[in-house]
Design an enzyme around this catalytic site. Sequence first.
Site, PDB file in Angstrom:
ATOM      1  N   HIS A  98       0.844  -1.210   0.000  1.00 48.73           N
ATOM      2  CA  HIS A  98       0.000   0.000   0.000  1.00 48.73           C
ATOM      3  C   HIS A  98       0.868   1.245   0.000  1.00 48.73           C
ATOM      4  O   HIS A  98       1.935   1.285   0.629  1.00 48.73           O
ATOM      5  CB  HIS A  98      -0.994  -0.002   1.164  1.00 48.73           C
ATOM      6  CG  HIS A  98      -0.400   0.071   2.536  1.00 48.73           C
ATOM      7  ND1 HIS A  98      -0.198   1.258   3.202  1.00 48.73           N
ATOM      8  CD2 HIS A  98       0.030  -0.909   3.375  1.00 48.73           C
ATOM      9  CE1 HIS A  98       0.313   1.005   4.395  1.00 48.73           C
ATOM     10  NE2 HIS A  98       0.477  -0.294   4.527  1.00 48.73           N
ATOM     11  N   ASP A 100      -0.495   4.368   0.695  1.00 50.63           N
ATOM     12  CA  ASP A 100      -1.024   5.402   1.598  1.00 50.63           C
ATOM     13  C   ASP A 100      -0.314   5.277   2.942  1.00 50.63           C
ATOM     14  O   ASP A 100       0.318   4.258   3.231  1.00 50.63           O
ATOM     15  CB  ASP A 100      -2.540   5.271   1.781  1.00 50.63           C
ATOM     16  CG  ASP A 100      -2.950   3.936   2.404  1.00 50.63           C
ATOM     17  OD1 ASP A 100      -2.358   2.893   2.031  1.00 50.63           O
ATOM     18  OD2 ASP A 100      -3.841   3.925   3.272  1.00 50.63           O
ATOM     19  N   ASP A 132       6.257   1.646   6.582  1.00 55.80           N
ATOM     20  CA  ASP A 132       4.841   1.241   6.411  1.00 55.80           C
ATOM     21  C   ASP A 132       4.169   2.165   5.412  1.00 55.80           C
ATOM     22  O   ASP A 132       3.586   3.152   5.785  1.00 55.80           O
ATOM     23  CB  ASP A 132       4.140   1.291   7.771  1.00 55.80           C
ATOM     24  CG  ASP A 132       2.699   0.831   7.703  1.00 55.80           C
ATOM     25  OD1 ASP A 132       2.311   0.210   6.713  1.00 55.80           O
ATOM     26  OD2 ASP A 132       1.949   1.116   8.664  1.00 55.80           O
ATOM     27  N   GLU A 166      -5.220   1.293   2.427  1.00 55.75           N
ATOM     28  CA  GLU A 166      -5.026   0.244   3.417  1.00 55.75           C
ATOM     29  C   GLU A 166      -5.191   0.747   4.838  1.00 55.75           C
ATOM     30  O   GLU A 166      -5.756   0.080   5.694  1.00 55.75           O
ATOM     31  CB  GLU A 166      -3.638  -0.400   3.262  1.00 55.75           C
ATOM     32  CG  GLU A 166      -3.508  -1.754   3.951  1.00 55.75           C
ATOM     33  CD  GLU A 166      -3.079  -1.683   5.403  1.00 55.75           C
ATOM     34  OE1 GLU A 166      -3.171  -2.697   6.107  1.00 55.75           O
ATOM     35  OE2 GLU A 166      -2.648  -0.602   5.859  1.00 55.75           O
ATOM     36  N   ASP A 195       4.548  -6.060   4.383  1.00 56.36           N
ATOM     37  CA  ASP A 195       3.892  -4.943   5.077  1.00 56.36           C
ATOM     38  C   ASP A 195       3.785  -5.237   6.574  1.00 56.36           C
ATOM     39  O   ASP A 195       2.790  -4.928   7.192  1.00 56.36           O
ATOM     40  CB  ASP A 195       2.496  -4.722   4.459  1.00 56.36           C
ATOM     41  CG  ASP A 195       1.775  -3.526   5.059  1.00 56.36           C
ATOM     42  OD1 ASP A 195       2.452  -2.628   5.590  1.00 56.36           O
ATOM     43  OD2 ASP A 195       0.524  -3.505   5.014  1.00 56.36           O
ATOM     44  N   HIS A 445       3.168   3.856  12.346  1.00 54.89           N
ATOM     45  CA  HIS A 445       1.989   4.564  12.883  1.00 54.89           C
ATOM     46  C   HIS A 445       2.368   5.557  13.988  1.00 54.89           C
ATOM     47  O   HIS A 445       1.509   6.269  14.486  1.00 54.89           O
ATOM     48  CB  HIS A 445       0.919   3.604  13.443  1.00 54.89           C
ATOM     49  CG  HIS A 445       0.274   2.756  12.400  1.00 54.89           C
ATOM     50  ND1 HIS A 445      -0.968   2.203  12.554  1.00 54.89           N
ATOM     51  CD2 HIS A 445       0.693   2.372  11.161  1.00 54.89           C
ATOM     52  CE1 HIS A 445      -1.279   1.504  11.470  1.00 54.89           C
ATOM     53  NE2 HIS A 445      -0.272   1.590  10.612  1.00 54.89           N
TER      54      HIS A 445
HETATM   55  N1  LIG Z   1       0.992  -2.399   8.105  1.00 54.74           N
HETATM   56  C1  LIG Z   1      -0.318  -2.872   8.198  1.00 54.74           C
HETATM   57  C2  LIG Z   1      -1.173  -1.930   8.982  1.00 54.74           C
HETATM   58  O1  LIG Z   1      -0.663  -1.008   9.581  1.00 54.74           O
HETATM   59  N2  LIG Z   1      -2.485  -2.149   8.952  1.00 54.74           N
HETATM   60  C3  LIG Z   1      -3.427  -1.358   9.662  1.00 54.74           C
HETATM   61  C4  LIG Z   1      -4.761  -1.586   9.011  1.00 54.74           C
HETATM   62  C5  LIG Z   1      -5.861  -0.706   9.493  1.00 54.74           C
HETATM   63  C6  LIG Z   1      -7.142  -1.073   9.610  1.00 54.74           C
HETATM   64  N3  LIG Z   1      -7.816   0.017  10.031  1.00 54.74           N
HETATM   65  C7  LIG Z   1      -6.988   0.981  10.162  1.00 54.74           C
HETATM   66  N4  LIG Z   1      -5.782   0.549   9.811  1.00 54.74           N
HETATM   67  C8  LIG Z   1      -3.451  -1.756  11.126  1.00 54.74           C
HETATM   68  O2  LIG Z   1      -3.777  -0.880  11.958  1.00 54.74           O
HETATM   69  O3  LIG Z   1      -3.148  -2.909  11.462  1.00 54.74           O
HETATM   70 ZN   LIG Z   2       1.026  -1.171   6.277  1.00 53.23          ZN
HETATM   71 ZN   LIG Z   3      -0.063   0.817   8.728  1.00 52.39          ZN
END
Ligand SMILES: NCC(=O)N[C@@H](Cc1c[nH]cn1)C(=O)O
Ligand SMILES: [Zn+2]
Ligand SMILES: [Zn+2]
Length: 496
Positions: A98, A100, A132, A166, A195, A445
Amino acid sequence: MDNLSKYFEVVDQSKQEFIDKLREIVAIPSVSGDATRRQDVIRMGLWLKEKWEALGAETKRVDPGMQELQGQTIPLPPIILGQYGNNPSKKTLLVYGHYDVQPALKEDGWNTDPFELVHNDKDQLVGRGATDDKGPVLGWLCCAEAFKRAGIDFPVNLKFCFEGMEECGSEGLEEVVRHEADKWFSGTDAVCISDNYWLGKNRPCLTYGLRGVSYFYITVEGPSADLHSGVFGGTVHEPMVDLVHLMSRLVDVKGKILIPSIYEKVAPLTLAEEKAYDGLDFNHDDLAKDLRSNVIIHDSEKDTLMHRWRLPSLSLHGIEGAFYGPGEKTVIPAKVTGKFSIRTVPDMDPAEVDRLACKYVADEFAKLNSKNKLTVKMVHDGRWWYSSPEHPNFVAGAKAIERVFGTSPDLTREGGSIPITLTFEEALNRNVLLLPMGASDDGAHSVNEKLDVRNFIEGIKVFGVYLEELSKPRVPLTNSGDQQQQQQQQQQMVAE
Ligand SMILES: NCC(=O)N[C@@H](Cc1c[nH]cn1)C(=O)O
Ligand SMILES: [Zn+2]
Ligand SMILES: [Zn+2]
């Protein structure tokens, strides 16, 4: 010099150029959760399309439709599909990633501008999306470029699917994957997703499980506008008071979810599974260092991992509409929306989780006898995924790690979620390997997200060796055919 040594040499020689490419894309603030950034998300998708085309790939832009976000109707970002090579005698790998990213503001606590990549003195690449998932997504492009530069035939046909939603539940993607399963994705032998992250900082891993995620909004509204707390405090039902009460009833301070029946469907622990927690590159001392504080709830590493991998968790994320600025504003917010999510695990049913959570919040609100209005809704749910790390796709990944890092990988599950993983597995009936590039301390994040140069460059090498391994005519990758015969072939390959 063998082909792979030549490939490694080119990757090493191209290091600065690859880092500069990452710099270029980190500077595109492709935040999918912010309506004002939607044009940047689209620009990022088109960047990938253009670069792959320049390399000779055939691509297709799929626009999955419109979205209501923050009071606006805006286009969903394009899904970029691609095909690099189309030789019927080669295997075909589909990679997903992804482009984004999560939101990031300097004020959140970043040391530097989150959208300006910094190569620091610890040889880390700091910037939103570095790990990420822009670093890994770019890694596949760099891998193809290095093969070309080295003058080595690309080992497989590569299909790709890069999305820009994503971080907001992959809206629109599932339908596209199912629709394209026997079209763009036909002929796929195996799938690879990069990922997620190593368990620690030293030993790479291959991942065979993910938790699901169900995301909820609780809105409490009362007066038509914010009120003066001196004039109205003590005389009206305050939405924020109701909401904070409800949020405090969701999870206890030890992480136990308070929603009745929520643990009922969690799969029992088997002896075989219990063994999977031994001998991993994971310990509480390192985890506390990554957290820069010892806030770990559990006493043993095994317990911590079980709560990350095989048990559900509930996290409170924030309150929209609440006063959060500096100073002492004496306001009673008129409407507030609390956000929380539940990470789900085998064998929980997301529909049942959604029903239990919404009913519980409504029941707790009814007990308050408040005259405010409550709305509780699930805004997106992604399913958990659990696979077997014995498939030849995993064996190829393990051999690649052994060649590049000189160690066999840890086999892990992941606490995070990549909702589309299970869809690929189901719709294409193919094995999915999660092959992470980043390390446990990358801070995805979070503030100061980074990717170590080592992980980026050696990760690109791993991708290349993995493709070479897949291309070997030893074992069929597909799920079709005689299962028993396939198992025997897999065992033989593991022994080789
Ligand atoms: N690297 C994967 C990731 O960070 N996925 C997110 C997906 C998501 C779902 N809703 C908001 N984000 C995660 O938080 O696991
Ligand atoms: Zn991710
Ligand atoms: Zn993520």
